[in-house]
Design a protein around this motif. Structure first.
Motif, short mmCIF file in Angstrom:
data_model
loop_
_atom_site.label_atom_id
_atom_site.label_comp_id
_atom_site.label_asym_id
_atom_site.label_seq_id
_atom_site.Cartn_x
_atom_site.Cartn_y
_atom_site.Cartn_z
N LEU A 1 91.43 -11.39 122.91
CA LEU A 1 92.00 -12.29 123.90
C LEU A 1 93.17 -13.08 123.32
N VAL A 2 93.00 -13.58 122.11
CA VAL A 2 94.08 -14.31 121.44
C VAL A 2 95.27 -13.40 121.18
N ASP B 1 95.51 -2.18 125.75
CA ASP B 1 94.52 -3.25 125.59
C ASP B 1 93.17 -2.70 125.13
N GLY C 1 101.66 -11.07 124.91
CA GLY C 1 102.28 -11.40 126.19
C GLY C 1 103.32 -12.48 126.07
N ALA C 2 103.05 -13.49 125.25
CA ALA C 2 104.00 -14.59 125.07
C ALA C 2 105.26 -14.13 124.35
N ARG D 1 96.12 -10.63 122.78
CA ARG D 1 96.78 -10.26 124.04
C ARG D 1 97.67 -11.39 124.54
N ARG D 2 97.21 -12.62 124.42
CA ARG D 2 98.04 -13.76 124.84
C ARG D 2 99.29 -13.87 123.96
N LEU D 3 99.12 -13.63 122.67
CA LEU D 3 100.25 -13.69 121.75
C LEU D 3 101.26 -12.58 122.06
#
Length: 67
Positions: free
Chosen positions: A26-27, A48, A33-34, A29-31
């Protein structure tokens, strides 16, 4: 396979490792994406899934070395 005792409830170790790998995933994927790196990926869902499997393998490997 070992079981982990959580307040009298025995939980399979793989389940605990899978939850930890999910949190790491989760961390990441957020990174990703950012940073906008998903635009380089052809199939996001497949990417993913592979990222989760790599995270799970890493968590299991680290858990094996720590025990």
């Amino acid at each position: 396979m070992a079981d982990i005792d959580l307040y009298g409830v025995f939980v399979p170790a793989l389940l605990v490792w899978a939850v930890v790998a999910f949190l790491v995933n989760l961390v990441l994927r957020r990174l990703i994406g950012a940073l906008g790196l998903y635009r380089l990926v052809w199939h996001r869902a497949l990417f993913d899934l592979c990222l989760y499997l790599v995270c799970l393998g890493g968590v299991v490997s680290l858990a094996g070395r720590l025990t």
